[in-house]
Design a protein around this motif. Structure first.
Motif, PDB file in Angstrom:
ATOM      1  N   LEU A   5       0.812  -1.211   0.000  1.00  0.00           N
ATOM      2  CA  LEU A   5       0.000   0.000   0.000  1.00  0.00           C
ATOM      3  C   LEU A   5       0.849   1.266   0.000  1.00  0.00           C
ATOM      4  O   LEU A   5       0.371   2.336  -0.370  1.00  0.00           O
ATOM      5  N   HIS A   6       2.117   1.152   0.411  1.00  0.00           N
ATOM      6  CA  HIS A   6       2.988   2.329   0.404  1.00  0.00           C
ATOM      7  C   HIS A   6       3.339   2.756  -1.009  1.00  0.00           C
ATOM      8  O   HIS A   6       3.878   3.844  -1.210  1.00  0.00           O
ATOM      9  N   GLN A   7       3.024   1.902  -1.995  1.00  0.00           N
ATOM     10  CA  GLN A   7       3.264   2.241  -3.400  1.00  0.00           C
ATOM     11  C   GLN A   7       1.978   2.746  -4.053  1.00  0.00           C
ATOM     12  O   GLN A   7       1.659   2.389  -5.183  1.00  0.00           O
ATOM     13  N   ALA A   8       1.224   3.539  -3.347  1.00  0.00           N
ATOM     14  CA  ALA A   8      -0.063   4.029  -3.848  1.00  0.00           C
ATOM     15  C   ALA A   8       0.078   5.397  -4.489  1.00  0.00           C
ATOM     16  O   ALA A   8       0.887   6.220  -4.069  1.00  0.00           O
ATOM     17  N   ARG A   9      -0.729   5.640  -5.511  1.00  0.00           N
ATOM     18  CA  ARG A   9      -0.776   6.968  -6.147  1.00  0.00           C
ATOM     19  C   ARG A   9      -2.146   7.163  -6.782  1.00  0.00           C
ATOM     20  O   ARG A   9      -2.861   6.195  -7.068  1.00  0.00           O
ATOM     21  N   PHE A  10      -2.500   8.419  -6.996  1.00  0.00           N
ATOM     22  CA  PHE A  10      -3.804   8.745  -7.563  1.00  0.00           C
ATOM     23  C   PHE A  10      -3.937   8.164  -8.964  1.00  0.00           C
ATOM     24  O   PHE A  10      -3.001   8.188  -9.764  1.00  0.00           O
ATOM     25  N   PHE A  11      -5.130   7.639  -9.265  1.00  0.00           N
ATOM     26  CA  PHE A  11      -5.388   7.073 -10.591  1.00  0.00           C
ATOM     27  C   PHE A  11      -6.464   7.861 -11.340  1.00  0.00           C
ATOM     28  O   PHE A  11      -6.216   8.388 -12.413  1.00  0.00           O
ATOM     29  N   THR A  12      -7.671   7.972 -10.770  1.00  0.00           N
ATOM     30  CA  THR A  12      -8.730   8.713 -11.453  1.00  0.00           C
ATOM     31  C   THR A  12      -9.852   9.047 -10.480  1.00  0.00           C
ATOM     32  O   THR A  12      -9.933   8.490  -9.389  1.00  0.00           O
ATOM     33  N   ASN A  43      -4.510   7.756   4.078  1.00  0.00           N
ATOM     34  CA  ASN A  43      -3.187   8.380   4.004  1.00  0.00           C
ATOM     35  C   ASN A  43      -2.175   7.655   4.884  1.00  0.00           C
ATOM     36  O   ASN A  43      -1.044   7.388   4.454  1.00  0.00           O
ATOM     37  N   ILE A  44      -2.554   7.327   6.100  1.00  0.00           N
ATOM     38  CA  ILE A  44      -1.602   6.690   7.007  1.00  0.00           C
ATOM     39  C   ILE A  44      -1.313   5.261   6.572  1.00  0.00           C
ATOM     40  O   ILE A  44      -0.175   4.786   6.664  1.00  0.00           O
ATOM     41  N   LEU A  45      -2.317   4.555   6.041  1.00  0.00           N
ATOM     42  CA  LEU A  45      -2.099   3.198   5.546  1.00  0.00           C
ATOM     43  C   LEU A  45      -1.155   3.188   4.349  1.00  0.00           C
ATOM     44  O   LEU A  45      -0.388   2.244   4.155  1.00  0.00           O
ATOM     45  N   CYS A  46      -1.220   4.254   3.547  1.00  0.00           N
ATOM     46  CA  CYS A  46      -0.374   4.350   2.357  1.00  0.00           C
ATOM     47  C   CYS A  46       0.920   5.114   2.629  1.00  0.00           C
ATOM     48  O   CYS A  46       1.716   5.348   1.704  1.00  0.00           O
ATOM     49  N   ASN A  47       1.118   5.507   3.900  1.00  0.00           N
ATOM     50  CA  ASN A  47       2.340   6.206   4.304  1.00  0.00           C
ATOM     51  C   ASN A  47       2.535   7.497   3.518  1.00  0.00           C
ATOM     52  O   ASN A  47       3.639   7.839   3.097  1.00  0.00           O
ATOM     53  N   GLN A  48       1.442   8.221   3.295  1.00  0.00           N
ATOM     54  CA  GLN A  48       1.487   9.493   2.591  1.00  0.00           C
ATOM     55  C   GLN A  48       0.662  10.524   3.350  1.00  0.00           C
ATOM     56  O   GLN A  48      -0.220  10.162   4.144  1.00  0.00           O
ATOM     57  N   LYS A  49       0.940  11.788   3.100  1.00  0.00           N
ATOM     58  CA  LYS A  49       0.261  12.845   3.837  1.00  0.00           C
ATOM     59  C   LYS A  49      -0.967  13.387   3.121  1.00  0.00           C
ATOM     60  O   LYS A  49      -1.932  13.786   3.762  1.00  0.00           O
ATOM     61  N   ARG A  50      -0.946  13.414   1.788  1.00  0.00           N
ATOM     62  CA  ARG A  50      -2.029  14.074   1.068  1.00  0.00           C
ATOM     63  C   ARG A  50      -2.485  13.255  -0.149  1.00  0.00           C
ATOM     64  O   ARG A  50      -2.805  13.802  -1.195  1.00  0.00           O
ATOM     65  N   GLY A  68      -4.162   3.672  -7.411  1.00  0.00           N
ATOM     66  CA  GLY A  68      -3.491   2.443  -7.799  1.00  0.00           C
ATOM     67  C   GLY A  68      -2.437   2.065  -6.784  1.00  0.00           C
ATOM     68  O   GLY A  68      -1.769   2.935  -6.216  1.00  0.00           O
ATOM     69  N   VAL A  69      -2.271   0.766  -6.520  1.00  0.00           N
ATOM     70  CA  VAL A  69      -1.244   0.301  -5.585  1.00  0.00           C
ATOM     71  C   VAL A  69      -0.392  -0.773  -6.248  1.00  0.00           C
ATOM     72  O   VAL A  69      -0.876  -1.573  -7.039  1.00  0.00           O
ATOM     73  N   GLY A  70       0.887  -0.754  -5.918  1.00  0.00           N
ATOM     74  CA  GLY A  70       1.814  -1.721  -6.474  1.00  0.00           C
ATOM     75  C   GLY A  70       2.772  -1.088  -7.457  1.00  0.00           C
ATOM     76  O   GLY A  70       2.739   0.130  -7.691  1.00  0.00           O
ATOM     77  N   PRO A  71       3.643  -1.884  -8.046  1.00  0.00           N
ATOM     78  CA  PRO A  71       4.636  -1.373  -8.999  1.00  0.00           C
ATOM     79  C   PRO A  71       3.974  -0.663 -10.174  1.00  0.00           C
ATOM     80  O   PRO A  71       2.899  -1.063 -10.626  1.00  0.00           O
ATOM     81  N   ALA A  72       4.615   0.387 -10.668  1.00  0.00           N
ATOM     82  CA  ALA A  72       4.032   1.193 -11.736  1.00  0.00           C
ATOM     83  C   ALA A  72       3.799   0.393 -13.008  1.00  0.00           C
ATOM     84  O   ALA A  72       2.851   0.660 -13.756  1.00  0.00           O
ATOM     85  N   ASP A  73       4.647  -0.600 -13.256  1.00  0.00           N
ATOM     86  CA  ASP A  73       4.529  -1.346 -14.511  1.00  0.00           C
ATOM     87  C   ASP A  73       3.481  -2.452 -14.449  1.00  0.00           C
ATOM     88  O   ASP A  73       3.088  -3.001 -15.482  1.00  0.00           O
ATOM     89  N   GLU A  74       3.008  -2.796 -13.237  1.00  0.00           N
ATOM     90  CA  GLU A  74       1.990  -3.837 -13.113  1.00  0.00           C
ATOM     91  C   GLU A  74       1.268  -3.676 -11.788  1.00  0.00           C
ATOM     92  O   GLU A  74       1.662  -4.251 -10.771  1.00  0.00           O
ATOM     93  N   LEU A  75       0.174  -2.903 -11.819  1.00  0.00           N
ATOM     94  CA  LEU A  75      -0.555  -2.627 -10.587  1.00  0.00           C
ATOM     95  C   LEU A  75      -1.138  -3.905  -9.995  1.00  0.00           C
ATOM     96  O   LEU A  75      -1.629  -4.772 -10.701  1.00  0.00           O
ATOM     97  N   ALA A  76      -1.092  -3.980  -8.655  1.00  0.00           N
ATOM     98  CA  ALA A  76      -1.680  -5.123  -7.959  1.00  0.00           C
ATOM     99  C   ALA A  76      -3.168  -4.921  -7.722  1.00  0.00           C
ATOM    100  O   ALA A  76      -3.908  -5.882  -7.533  1.00  0.00           O
ATOM    101  N   GLY A  77      -3.617  -3.664  -7.728  1.00  0.00           N
ATOM    102  CA  GLY A  77      -5.028  -3.393  -7.488  1.00  0.00           C
ATOM    103  C   GLY A  77      -5.269  -1.929  -7.212  1.00  0.00           C
ATOM    104  O   GLY A  77      -4.393  -1.077  -7.436  1.00  0.00           O
ATOM    105  N   TYR A  78      -6.468  -1.630  -6.702  1.00  0.00           N
ATOM    106  CA  TYR A  78      -6.866  -0.247  -6.463  1.00  0.00           C
ATOM    107  C   TYR A  78      -7.543  -0.105  -5.105  1.00  0.00           C
ATOM    108  O   TYR A  78      -8.286  -1.004  -4.665  1.00  0.00           O
ATOM    109  N   LEU A  79      -7.272   1.010  -4.448  1.00  0.00           N
ATOM    110  CA  LEU A  79      -8.054   1.433  -3.297  1.00  0.00           C
ATOM    111  C   LEU A  79      -9.089   2.419  -3.825  1.00  0.00           C
ATOM    112  O   LEU A  79      -8.749   3.332  -4.577  1.00  0.00           O
ATOM    113  N   VAL A  80     -10.338   2.229  -3.438  1.00  0.00           N
ATOM    114  CA  VAL A  80     -11.439   3.041  -3.966  1.00  0.00           C
ATOM    115  C   VAL A  80     -12.080   3.810  -2.820  1.00  0.00           C
ATOM    116  O   VAL A  80     -12.714   3.223  -1.938  1.00  0.00           O
TER     117      VAL A  80
END
Length: 220
Positions: A5-12, A43-50, A68-80
């Motif tokens: 989950l620490h590899q999370a970033r905004f998707f859509t 935010n705390i689960l993904c180790n990010q502030k914003r 999206g969570v996981g490596p950029a080249d192959e996402l493991a899934g999504y937090l919604v």
């Protein structure tokens, strides 16, 4: 331990069911009453502030946000991140829109692996929390509850909150709910329950989570 989950970033962001992304990876939905601490927990689960934003006016966030969570080249899934519910000052038309959006998404999204339900530990299982459970019940998929803000309770109050939640879940099981119902104490401020939540959620994402945590690339 390096959590997936620490590899999370905004998707859509979407505001209508027709705009849901045509993805195939597993999804984990986050739901909860306004002011239950949902954005802070993400935010705390993904180790990010914003990563997830809380509206300055509770209950005004009407969109479904995908991360999206996981490596950029192959996402493991999504937090919604679903819209918060239950804020009294939201107009009736907006409430109706959110209810249709939430209930239809929760009941029909095939990619959904489970729901994380945020409940304020001081007020667990409100009527609206129960409605969320009942919307999700027909799917038979698991619900894991984070009893947030437990740092505001004494040790005995925390025990009582967990017991009250488990008692409510036992009633649902007796009534025929087929999915797993689980609960834990959680505090973003004091970082209580983080490891337990990580293990639960990354288990829902499947074997790829274990690969990522072990430092290996997920298999195609």
């Amino acid at each position: 331990m390096a959590f997936l989950l620490h590899q999370a970033r905004f998707f859509t962001t979407v505001n209508h069911l027709r705009d849901l992304p045509a993805t195939v990876q597993p999804e984990i939905a986050f739901a909860g009453r306004s002011n239950a601490g949902k954005s802070t927990a993400i935010n705390i689960l993904c180790n990010q502030k914003r990563l997830a934003f809380a509206s300055k006016t509770p209950g005004r966030t009407q969109h479904i946000n995908y991360f999206g969570v996981g490596p950029a080249d192959e996402l493991a899934g999504y937090l919604v991140d679903l819209p918060g519910y239950g804020y009294a000052e939201v107009p009736g038309a907006a409430k109706a829109h959110w209810e249709a959006l939430l209930s239809t998404y929760l009941q029909s999204r095939a990619q959904l692996r489970g729901m994380v339900l945020m409940m304020d530990s001081r007020r667990p299982l409100t009527e609206l929390d129960r409605r969320m459970i009942e919307w999700f019940a027909p799917t038979g998929k698991p619900i894991h509850t984070l009893l947030t803000k437990c740092d505001k309770l004494t040790r005995q109050e925390s025990v009582n909150a967990l017991r009250a939640t488990e008692k409510g879940f036992a009633e649902y099981r007796a009534a025929g709910y087929k999915g797993e119902l689980s609960a834990q104490l959680f505090s973003a401020l004091k970082r209580v329950g983080l490891d337990e939540a990580h293990v639960r959620l990354e288990g829902w994402l499947g074997a790829d989570a274990a690969d990522a945590n072990a430092g290996t690339a997920p298999k195609a």
